[in-house]
Design a protein around this motif. Structure first.
Motif: not given
Length: 66
Positions: A46-50, A15-23, A27-30, A56-63
């Motif tokens: 907003y970056i943190v929320y996204i 969860f932490s890794l996915i959230a951090a990479v997205v953030m 951040h880089g794109l902005i 959270l949306l990817l939780i069903p795909f965690y293995y």
């Protein structure tokens, strides 16, 4: 009991890794689009929320092997 602890740690790490990479990507794109490295508090929030929402949306795909 060790399996439960291991699965909880795996979930927290994933969860932490996915959230951090997205953030970081957002951040880089902005920064590229706005030509500024400094973000306003609103943009950072907003970056943190996204990032959390995507994780959270990817939780069903965690293995978890156990």
């Amino acid at each position: 009991m060790a399996e439960i602890f291991r699965n909880l740690m795996a979930f927290a790490g994933t969860f932490s890794l996915i959230a951090a990479v997205v953030m970081m990507v957002l951040h880089g794109l902005i920064a590229i689009i706005s030509h500024k490295k400094e973000m306003s508090n609103r943009q950072e929030r907003y970056i943190v929320y996204i990032g959390i929402a995507v994780a959270l949306l990817l939780i069903p795909f965690y293995y978890f092997p156990a």
